[in-house]
Design a protein around this motif. Structure first.
Motif, PDB file in Angstrom:
ATOM      1  N   LEU A 221       0.816  -1.216   0.000  1.00 40.28           N
ATOM      2  CA  LEU A 221       0.000   0.000   0.000  1.00 40.28           C
ATOM      3  C   LEU A 221       0.850   1.267   0.000  1.00 40.28           C
ATOM      4  O   LEU A 221       0.579   2.202  -0.753  1.00 40.28           O
ATOM      5  CB  LEU A 221      -0.937   0.003   1.206  1.00 40.28           C
ATOM      6  N   VAL A 222       1.894   1.305   0.850  1.00 42.23           N
ATOM      7  CA  VAL A 222       2.727   2.504   0.903  1.00 42.23           C
ATOM      8  C   VAL A 222       3.492   2.685  -0.405  1.00 42.23           C
ATOM      9  O   VAL A 222       3.729   3.808  -0.856  1.00 42.23           O
ATOM     10  CB  VAL A 222       3.686   2.469   2.128  1.00 42.23           C
TER      11      VAL A 222
ATOM     12  N   ILE B 263       0.768   4.041  -2.953  1.00 45.58           N
ATOM     13  CA  ILE B 263       0.352   5.418  -2.642  1.00 45.58           C
ATOM     14  C   ILE B 263       1.487   6.402  -2.932  1.00 45.58           C
ATOM     15  O   ILE B 263       1.269   7.483  -3.487  1.00 45.58           O
ATOM     16  CB  ILE B 263      -0.119   5.523  -1.185  1.00 45.58           C
TER      17      ILE B 263
ATOM     18  N   LYS C 141       9.182  10.585   4.170  1.00 37.72           N
ATOM     19  CA  LYS C 141       7.727  10.736   4.104  1.00 37.72           C
ATOM     20  C   LYS C 141       7.320  12.196   4.251  1.00 37.72           C
ATOM     21  O   LYS C 141       6.446  12.684   3.512  1.00 37.72           O
ATOM     22  CB  LYS C 141       7.068   9.890   5.203  1.00 37.72           C
TER      23      LYS C 141
ATOM     24  N   ILE D  51      -4.932  12.898  -2.744  1.00 39.66           N
ATOM     25  CA  ILE D  51      -5.070  11.537  -2.214  1.00 39.66           C
ATOM     26  C   ILE D  51      -3.868  11.172  -1.345  1.00 39.66           C
ATOM     27  O   ILE D  51      -4.007  10.624  -0.252  1.00 39.66           O
ATOM     28  CB  ILE D  51      -5.242  10.533  -3.372  1.00 39.66           C
ATOM     29  N   GLN D  52      -2.663  11.489  -1.839  1.00 40.19           N
ATOM     30  CA  GLN D  52      -1.460  11.165  -1.071  1.00 40.19           C
ATOM     31  C   GLN D  52      -1.388  11.965   0.228  1.00 40.19           C
ATOM     32  O   GLN D  52      -0.997  11.437   1.275  1.00 40.19           O
ATOM     33  CB  GLN D  52      -0.207  11.418  -1.906  1.00 40.19           C
TER      34      GLN D  52
ATOM     35  N   LEU E  84      -3.747  12.894   2.064  1.00 41.50           N
ATOM     36  CA  LEU E  84      -4.703  12.373   3.044  1.00 41.50           C
ATOM     37  C   LEU E  84      -4.328  10.986   3.565  1.00 41.50           C
ATOM     38  O   LEU E  84      -4.688  10.628   4.693  1.00 41.50           O
ATOM     39  CB  LEU E  84      -6.102  12.315   2.421  1.00 41.50           C
ATOM     40  N   THR E  85      -3.620  10.195   2.767  1.00 39.29           N
ATOM     41  CA  THR E  85      -3.387   8.788   3.123  1.00 39.29           C
ATOM     42  C   THR E  85      -1.969   8.478   3.595  1.00 39.29           C
ATOM     43  O   THR E  85      -1.782   7.607   4.454  1.00 39.29           O
ATOM     44  CB  THR E  85      -3.708   7.873   1.927  1.00 39.29           C
ATOM     45  N   LEU E  86      -0.953   9.158   3.055  1.00 39.25           N
ATOM     46  CA  LEU E  86       0.436   8.810   3.393  1.00 39.25           C
ATOM     47  C   LEU E  86       0.754   8.967   4.888  1.00 39.25           C
ATOM     48  O   LEU E  86       1.571   8.200   5.420  1.00 39.25           O
ATOM     49  CB  LEU E  86       1.407   9.635   2.545  1.00 39.25           C
TER      50      LEU E  86
ATOM     51  N   LEU F 105      -0.718   7.895   7.288  1.00 34.28           N
ATOM     52  CA  LEU F 105      -1.104   6.663   7.986  1.00 34.28           C
ATOM     53  C   LEU F 105       0.004   5.625   7.979  1.00 34.28           C
ATOM     54  O   LEU F 105      -0.084   4.614   8.684  1.00 34.28           O
ATOM     55  CB  LEU F 105      -2.363   6.065   7.330  1.00 34.28           C
TER      56      LEU F 105
END
Length: 519
Positions: free
Chosen positions: A27-28, A31, A107, A213-214, A216-218, A220
């Motif tokens: 997933l990482v 993303i 990150k 999208i990135q 909001l999700t990265l 995590l």
């Protein structure tokens, strides 16, 4: 003996678990590559199809301001700036890699970088309403900075997250998403979709969606464990990050490898670009990444993509069919790069580099012949298209994806950011050079300009064959030992600085000796 056998079997089972592709790592990877690398490819190709409509907008805006049409030379200048500002921005972005990744983390840098993309997307998407073409040129610089950071930080980040037996495959994924970005831009740029007078602002503005999208999700997902332990000194967080990524509690071997690397970092400190360029113990690594990055871009890949339509038109493809042929070439690029993801760990980096540059070399040579003969031999136009396909295959399996993987693998934590700055700068300056001079080369040399690209590919093959080692399934420390032997003649004065490559855990460095056979 029986107990030893059981221990070896148990160790083998644990190693197998550690080397698996976990859901979190997958997933990482996806993303990071979709949110960053995808946009590099998208913006390489996005202005090709609507070029005429965008130039018409430039002229209409100029007329509304001045009451007269802009001159052809001025319009050509503005369009050249629109195209060339992207790689120039990429160069500036590469120069920002070291300071950002060292201070904000891998990150953190990707998250900050999203702000560039979102800002540029808003500016480009509203440029027609605002009746200003200047913001398009400015936005191309901003997107270039974004791509310059993304093209370096994503391979670095993923290379530090992946276990060594998956490092090559994971490292090729960013290039796969670059090719997907190119293909999506080609499809959306078709006249029947968004490549028209009304749709081009939307086409340019869509680039901000992956960044949102990135963003909001990265957050995590975990930061690079190597960054946490070696640069931040936080072993607890590094261990937790590794356990999450591996899906397995026993990460002692990797932690120990990082500790050994950390000892070498304390000896060397963080290397600046100047120190890297003058440090004799890393001379061949530095030369190798410069050669591979120059070969990657000066072999003509962006000449093919920037001017694909011209190549197919000159090869005799009907004007109304060119866009569809270009899309099909983009699809071949995606498929072959996807193949590279699956074969890079079995065949190795070196084989893919040699095969990739070798195919490009042959394709450029035959393309030169085909373009010169197509006026007298009718079927030569099909040979020209075949040569372009073979060239794309060669670049997709080796020349495009592998050099960035090699930068990650050939340098330790202290020198890796500086190495990416050097490699990225060479990459983008070479990209800029080809975009700037290809039309002049084509005008002056005609089809023979591809012989220059052929020569670059041939020189790259020769260098890689004699100098670049295989790095698959090796730890960063093992690769450094290989390159230390390659640097033997150069590092005798710097033996203290490479002592860390040979440090035995538990024994003070000053009590150890480096034998000539190790060096």
């Amino acid at each position: 003996m029986e107990m030893d056998g059981e221990k070896r079997e148990s160790s083998s089972e644990e190693e197998g678990r550690k080397g698996k592709m976990t859901v979190l790592l997958a997933l990482v990877t996806l993303i990071s590559a979709f949110g960053s690398s995808f946009q590099y490819g998208y913006n390489v190709s996005v202005i090709n199809s609507p070029a005429q409509y965008m130039q018409d907008f430039y002229n209409e805006t100029y007329i509304s301001r001045n009451g007269v049409s802009m001159s052809e030379d001025y319009q050509t200048l503005l369009w050249s700036l629109t195209v060339s500002m992207f790689p120039l921005g990429g160069f500036f972005g590469s120069l920002m890699v070291g300071p950002l990744v060292n201070n904000c983390g891998r990150k953190g840098t990707l998250l900050i970088n999203n702000l560039f993309s979102i800002a540029a997307a808003v500016l480009m998407g509203t440029s027609k309403i605002a009746k200003t073409f200047e913001v398009i040129i400015l936005s191309r610089v901003i997107m270039g900075i974004y791509a310059g950071l993304a093209s370096n930080v994503v391979p670095m980040f993923l290379g530090e997250l992946a276990p060594r037996n998956l490092r090559g495959a994971v490292g090729v994924v960013p290039q796969l998403f670059i090719t997907v970005g190119i293909l999506i831009a080609q499809i959306l740029g078709l006249n029947s979709i968004l490549g028209n007078a009304e749709g081009w602002p939307i086409l340019l503005g869509l680039t901000g969606i992956p960044s949102v999208i990135q963003l909001l999700t990265l957050p995590l997902f975990p930061e690079s464990p190597r960054y946490l332990l070696i640069q931040k000194g936080n072993e607890e967080q590094a261990r937790k990050a590794l356990q999450r990524l591996r899906g397995w509690g026993d990460v002692d071997d990797e932690i120990e490898e990082m500790r050994q690397e950390d000892k070498s970092e304390k000896e060397e400190g963080q290397l600046s670009v100047f120190t890297l360029c003058t440090f004799r113990g890393l001379r061949w690594q530095l030369i190798s990444i410069v050669v591979m990055m120059m070969g990657q871009q000066l072999s003509g890949i962006n000449a093919v993509f920037y001017y694909a339509d011209r190549i197919f038109l000159s090869a005799g493809v009907a004007t109304d069919k060119v866009q569809y042929v270009t899309v099909s070439i983009g699809a071949v690029n995606v498929v072959m790069t996807a193949l590279a993801v699956f074969i890079v760990e079995s065949l190795g980096r070196r084989i893919l580099l040699l095969a990739g540059f070798g195919l490009c070399c042959v394709a450029c040579a035959v393309l030169t012949l085909a373009l010169n003969l197509q006026s007298t031999v009718s079927w030569m136009s099909y040979i020209s298209i075949l040569c372009v396909i073979v060239y794309i295959i060669g670049h997709a399996i080796g020349a495009s994806p592998v050099p960035f993987v090699m930068i990650t693998e050939m340098f330790l934590q202290s020198s890796r950011p500086a190495a990416f700055m050097v490699g990225g700068s060479v990459h983008w300056l070479s990209n800029f050079t080809v975009g700037l001079v290809f039309l002049y080369m084509e005008a002056g040399l005609g089809a023979y300009c591809f012989l220059i690209f052929c020569a670059v590919c041939l020189m790259s093959v020769i260098y890689i064959f004699f100098i670049v080692p295989e790095t698959k399934n090796k730890t960063f420390m093992e690769i450094n030992r290989i390159m230390a032997r390659r640097n033997k003649a150069d590092i005798q004065r710097d033996v203290e600085e490479v002592m860390d490559f040979h440090t035995v855990p538990g024994i003070p460095a000053e009590k150890q000796e480096v034998s000539s056979s190790d060096m």
